[in-house]
Write an enzyme that holds these catalytic residues in place. Structure first.
Site, mmCIF file in Angstrom:
data_model
loop_
_atom_site.group_PDB
_atom_site.id
_atom_site.type_symbol
_atom_site.label_atom_id
_atom_site.label_comp_id
_atom_site.label_asym_id
_atom_site.label_seq_id
_atom_site.Cartn_x
_atom_site.Cartn_y
_atom_site.Cartn_z
ATOM 1 N N ARG A 71 0.886 -1.361 0.025
ATOM 2 C CA ARG A 71 -0.165 -0.516 -0.732
ATOM 3 C C ARG A 71 1.143 1.119 0.299
ATOM 4 O O ARG A 71 0.562 2.003 -0.578
ATOM 5 C CB ARG A 71 -1.027 -0.146 1.350
ATOM 6 C CG ARG A 71 -1.417 1.188 1.661
ATOM 7 C CD ARG A 71 -2.499 1.431 2.872
ATOM 8 N NE ARG A 71 -2.651 2.091 3.142
ATOM 9 C CZ ARG A 71 -3.963 2.808 2.984
ATOM 10 N NH1 ARG A 71 -5.542 1.503 2.239
ATOM 11 N NH2 ARG A 71 -4.806 3.447 3.840
ATOM 12 N N ARG A 102 -1.440 9.557 4.558
ATOM 13 C CA ARG A 102 -1.601 10.361 5.729
ATOM 14 C C ARG A 102 -0.447 10.813 6.143
ATOM 15 O O ARG A 102 -0.199 11.264 7.046
ATOM 16 C CB ARG A 102 -1.564 9.040 6.899
ATOM 17 C CG ARG A 102 -2.448 7.972 6.685
ATOM 18 C CD ARG A 102 -3.865 8.087 7.352
ATOM 19 N NE ARG A 102 -5.357 7.006 7.263
ATOM 20 C CZ ARG A 102 -5.142 6.351 5.999
ATOM 21 N NH1 ARG A 102 -4.924 7.342 4.698
ATOM 22 N NH2 ARG A 102 -6.204 5.962 6.462
ATOM 23 N N HIS A 151 -8.869 6.158 -5.319
ATOM 24 C CA HIS A 151 -8.308 4.978 -4.838
ATOM 25 C C HIS A 151 -9.062 3.655 -4.860
ATOM 26 O O HIS A 151 -10.171 3.620 -5.984
ATOM 27 C CB HIS A 151 -8.362 5.112 -3.624
ATOM 28 C CG HIS A 151 -7.126 6.475 -2.851
ATOM 29 N ND1 HIS A 151 -6.544 6.051 -2.226
ATOM 30 C CD2 HIS A 151 -7.201 7.600 -2.722
ATOM 31 C CE1 HIS A 151 -5.405 7.182 -2.342
ATOM 32 N NE2 HIS A 151 -6.366 7.970 -2.113
ATOM 33 N N SER A 152 -8.483 3.237 -4.479
ATOM 34 C CA SER A 152 -9.689 1.819 -4.563
ATOM 35 C C SER A 152 -9.999 0.726 -3.118
ATOM 36 O O SER A 152 -8.416 1.262 -2.870
ATOM 37 C CB SER A 152 -9.754 0.439 -5.575
ATOM 38 O OG SER A 152 -8.267 -0.437 -5.394
ATOM 39 N N TYR A 170 -14.325 5.420 8.762
ATOM 40 C CA TYR A 170 -13.804 5.991 9.255
ATOM 41 C C TYR A 170 -12.813 6.641 9.033
ATOM 42 O O TYR A 170 -13.249 7.509 8.158
ATOM 43 C CB TYR A 170 -12.534 4.588 9.255
ATOM 44 C CG TYR A 170 -11.881 4.429 8.244
ATOM 45 C CD1 TYR A 170 -9.850 5.055 7.836
ATOM 46 C CD2 TYR A 170 -12.401 3.152 7.148
ATOM 47 C CE1 TYR A 170 -9.872 4.616 6.411
ATOM 48 C CE2 TYR A 170 -11.669 3.232 5.299
ATOM 49 C CZ TYR A 170 -10.981 3.782 6.223
ATOM 50 O OH TYR A 170 -10.174 3.662 4.033
ATOM 51 N N GLU A 188 -13.312 6.425 -4.290
ATOM 52 C CA GLU A 188 -13.178 4.513 -4.494
ATOM 53 C C GLU A 188 -13.674 3.532 -5.166
ATOM 54 O O GLU A 188 -15.155 3.386 -5.260
ATOM 55 C CB GLU A 188 -13.307 4.690 -3.057
ATOM 56 C CG GLU A 188 -12.939 5.161 -1.632
ATOM 57 C CD GLU A 188 -11.506 4.229 -1.249
ATOM 58 O OE1 GLU A 188 -10.606 3.697 -2.018
ATOM 59 O OE2 GLU A 188 -10.799 5.653 0.143
HETATM 60 O O1 0X9 Z 1 -8.061 5.093 3.838
HETATM 61 C C1 0X9 Z 1 -7.657 5.981 3.255
HETATM 62 O O2 0X9 Z 1 -6.403 6.490 2.700
HETATM 63 C C2 0X9 Z 1 -8.842 5.690 1.334
HETATM 64 N N1 0X9 Z 1 -9.528 4.966 1.615
HETATM 65 S S1 0X9 Z 1 -8.310 4.108 1.303
HETATM 66 O O3 0X9 Z 1 -8.769 2.035 1.081
HETATM 67 N N2 0X9 Z 1 -7.648 3.570 -0.623
HETATM 68 O O4 0X9 Z 1 -7.135 3.479 1.301
HETATM 69 C C3 0X9 Z 1 -10.017 6.339 2.011
HETATM 70 C C4 0X9 Z 1 -9.048 8.053 2.030
HETATM 71 C C5 0X9 Z 1 -10.144 8.908 2.198
HETATM 72 N N3 0X9 Z 1 -11.242 9.185 3.504
HETATM 73 C C6 0X9 Z 1 -12.181 10.190 3.558
HETATM 74 N N4 0X9 Z 1 -12.258 10.797 2.979
HETATM 75 N N5 0X9 Z 1 -13.196 9.671 4.713
HETATM 76 ZN ZN ZN Z 2 -6.641 4.533 -1.211
#
Ligand code: 0X9
Ligand code: ZN
Length: 605
Positions: free
Chosen positions: A150, A167, A219-220, A267, A289
């Site tokens: 990832r 992040r 994203h997926s 989340y 996503e």
């Molecule tokens: O967790 C993430 O970074 C994203 N999902 S993933 O499964 N592709 O890793 C989502 C990020 C965006 N989140 C929100 N807008 N709450």
């Molecule tokens: Zn992602």
């Protein structure tokens, strides 16, 4: 045969002829590996040299280029008058479906340009940047070593590798509720905001766009269309604007193959991409996503038969957002000379290039705003689309302009939301009742701002800032206090952080014949004499004529109203006093401030 072709090519080159290469449609029945992605990008430029250009916007931690394809009708020049749209994918290495989505969007824009008038117009008005692989090291790693990697490939120095690039952005970075401090975690946020070269490159690239309209970061998986905030479940400022965009996108996706994407993820994520653009620039950003569904087969590695329907439905949402960025169909003027250009005003360093808070398309009847009275608020919508627009929505709010000039904002009060409107080519004026606020704003002024937002499924605002969206306009109003007395005292405060001269004027156009309004001499202020010498007032350097106020100082100005002898008790006039602060900085004396309007009623004898 080969030799003949080569001969013809060199002959064509010798004659100065352009050799047309035919674009083969990309085969989306299988995944594309990194070298195939590079080949596709290079081929776009070879087959559509007048519509796209390729550049490297940064380098990954292992030294791979991060490439951006710019799609525009003048790809070689950067045109700040054009809006920018940035489309990204593969922040997360294993999310191959996102990579395919970005490639398909690029291909469709390029190949439909000559046959689809809307795409042609939008590409002409915009600079669309496609960055299919934000995380090239991770993407390479998923090809050979670990299909489900990832993060990026930073060596964390403790035997673990990788930072979660989603992040690592700088807005609300580092919250334990939405990211991990542990190097081994899949959501490890890194040692600091933008610690990773990949996110730093994206930050620098986004900040260098002079007219950024919106971003899409694919994203997926799970079939979601996400919007800020990510770091908290609370609503962001401008939530109705972002919600309208997300809901329209979901409808566009649904219309293609019947799949209904959801608006929520269960989340929080701090340090995420769209929080950075909305939180620091008020640039809308969305995180689709894409397929498959959370319970569908395959997760990050679905059957390749999912690719084509996925990219088709997501293109529908992307092209609608691109159209919002490129179109000016329905719009409201920000000031009398506004042409609808975005931005309509820019900050020059010491002031705004145009007074974007003076929309002539927002006015009241009557013009005088007695506190607590219900007046008719008028909003005029201009239509530049060439035909009527139906199902138009207009939201009007009032707010304290010393708190926010954005619309909507969390402090704003909704005056009315009108839906189902039809705006003909000549425009439409709508009206609604508005009860004028009583009292003063947070700075003690009787000064309020009305904002109007026009929305249509083919033209939605992408930001809450009036000067950056032709769909949003604002008008500042002063309310009127009724005073039954002929002597008034007006307070003026220097709210600047520098000394300032106060220039007070009364609007003489409002004074009827026979009446006189006399501005009295202000009492001496404690700072007056000291300031005068310290800035060389006596030498006439700044030619200050009015009283001088230190930062935070308040002055009380007497105003005397002299009615004509024929006037009787109960007769009234409007007295509009404007007080401007002129900062005592040579060369920077742009006046700031506003005024008070009084209804002065002659008291009984
Ligand atoms: O967790 C993430 O970074 C994203 N999902 S993933 O499964 N592709 O890793 C989502 C990020 C965006 N989140 C929100 N807008 N709450
Ligand atoms: Zn992602």
């Amino acid at each position: 045969m080969k030799r003949l072709a080569a001969k013809l090519l060199s002959l064509a080159a010798a004659l100065g002829l352009a050799v047309a290469l035919t674009a083969q449609p990309i085969d989306f029945t299988h995944w594309h590996n990194p070298s195939q992605v590079d080949g596709i990008l290079t081929n776009f430029v070879a087959t559509h040299p007048s519509l796209c250009a390729l550049s490297t916007i940064g380098t990954s931690i292992e030294g791979r280029p991060i490439q951006a394809l710019k799609i525009s009708n003048a790809p070689a020049v950067n045109d700040p008058a054009k809006g920018d749209v940035v489309i990204m994918a593969t922040h997360h290495a294993r999310e191959w479906m996102s990579t395919e989505t970005a490639l398909y969007i690029a291909e469709q824009l390029l190949t439909r340009y000559s046959s689809d008038p809307q795409i042609q117009a939008d590409v002409n008005h915009l600079q669309i940047w496609i960055i299919p692989v934000v995380n090239p090291d991770g993407f390479a790693y998923t090809q050979t070593i670990n299909r489900f990697w990832r993060k990026n490939r930073r060596n964390n120095g403790d035997g673990t590798f990788g930072v979660d690039l989603n992040r690592n952005y700088g807005y609300q970075w580092g919250l334990n509720s939405g990211s991990s401090p542990n190097t081994w975690d899949d959501t490890y946020r890194g040692t600091g905001p933008f610690s990773e070269p990949e996110t730093a490159a994206i930050r620098d690239f986004l900040q260098a766009r002079t007219n950024l309209k919106t971003i899409l970061t694919y994203h997926s998986y799970s079939e979601l269309f996400l919007r800020p905030w990510s770091y908290t479940t609370a609503d962001p400022p401008g939530e109705p604007t972002l919600a309208a965009l997300a809901q329209r996108s979901i409808a566009a996706i649904q219309a293609v193959h019947g799949i209904t994407y959801s608006e929520n993820i269960w989340y929080t994520s701090s340090g995420e991409t769209t929080d950075f653009t909305w939180g620091t620039m008020r640039v809308s950003g969305f995180t689709p996503e894409v397929r498959p569904s959370p319970t569908g087969a395959g997760g990050f590695d679905p059957p390749t038969s999912e690719i084509v329907p996925n990219i088709e439905e997501n293109f529908a949402a992307a092209r609608a957002l691109i159209h919002d960025a490129g179109a000016r169909e329905l719009w409201i003027r920000d000031y009398p000379g506004d042409t609808g250009a975005e931005p309509s005003a820019v900050w020059t360093g010491s002031g705004w290039s145009h007074p974007f808070w003076t929309s002539p398309d927002i006015w009241t009847v009557p013009a005088t705003l007695d506190q607590g009275a219900t007046v008719t608020l008028n909003v005029h919508i201009n239509n530049n689309a060439g035909s009527a627009r139906t199902n138009v929505r207009v939201d009007a709010y009032w707010t304290d302009p010393r708190i926010s000039l954005e619309f909507p904002n969390p402090d704003a009060h909704l005056i009315a939301s009108q839906t189902g409107l039809t705006v003909p080519p000549g425009g439409l004026t709508i009206t609604m009742p508005w009860t004028v606020p009583v009292g003063t704003n947070s700075w003690g002024e009787r000064h309020w701002c009305v904002g109007a937002i026009v929305m249509h499924a083919s033209d939605l605002p992408l930001t809450t800032q009036a000067e950056r969206s032709s769909n949003v306009a604002i008008h500042n109003f002063n309310t009127t206090a009724t005073v039954t007395a002929t002597n008034l005292i007006v307070a003026a405060t220097n709210f600047l952080d520098v000394d300032a001269e106060l220039a007070t004027t009364v609007d003489t156009a409002l004074i009827p014949a026979g009446w006189h309004v006399v501005l009295g001499n202000p009492p001496k202020t404690k700072s007056r004499s000291g300031l005068a010498t310290s800035i060389g007032r006596k030498g006439g350097l700044l030619n200050a004529k009015g009283p001088l106020l230190a930062p935070g100082e308040t002055i009380y100005l007497p105003i005397h109203v002299q009615p004509p002898t024929s006037a009787k008790a109960g007769d009234a006039i409007t007295v509009s006093v404007h007080a401007a602060l002129l900062p005592l900085l040579p060369g920077k004396r742009t006046p700031v401030g506003n005024g008070y309007t009084y209804k002065v009623v002659i008291p009984p004898k």
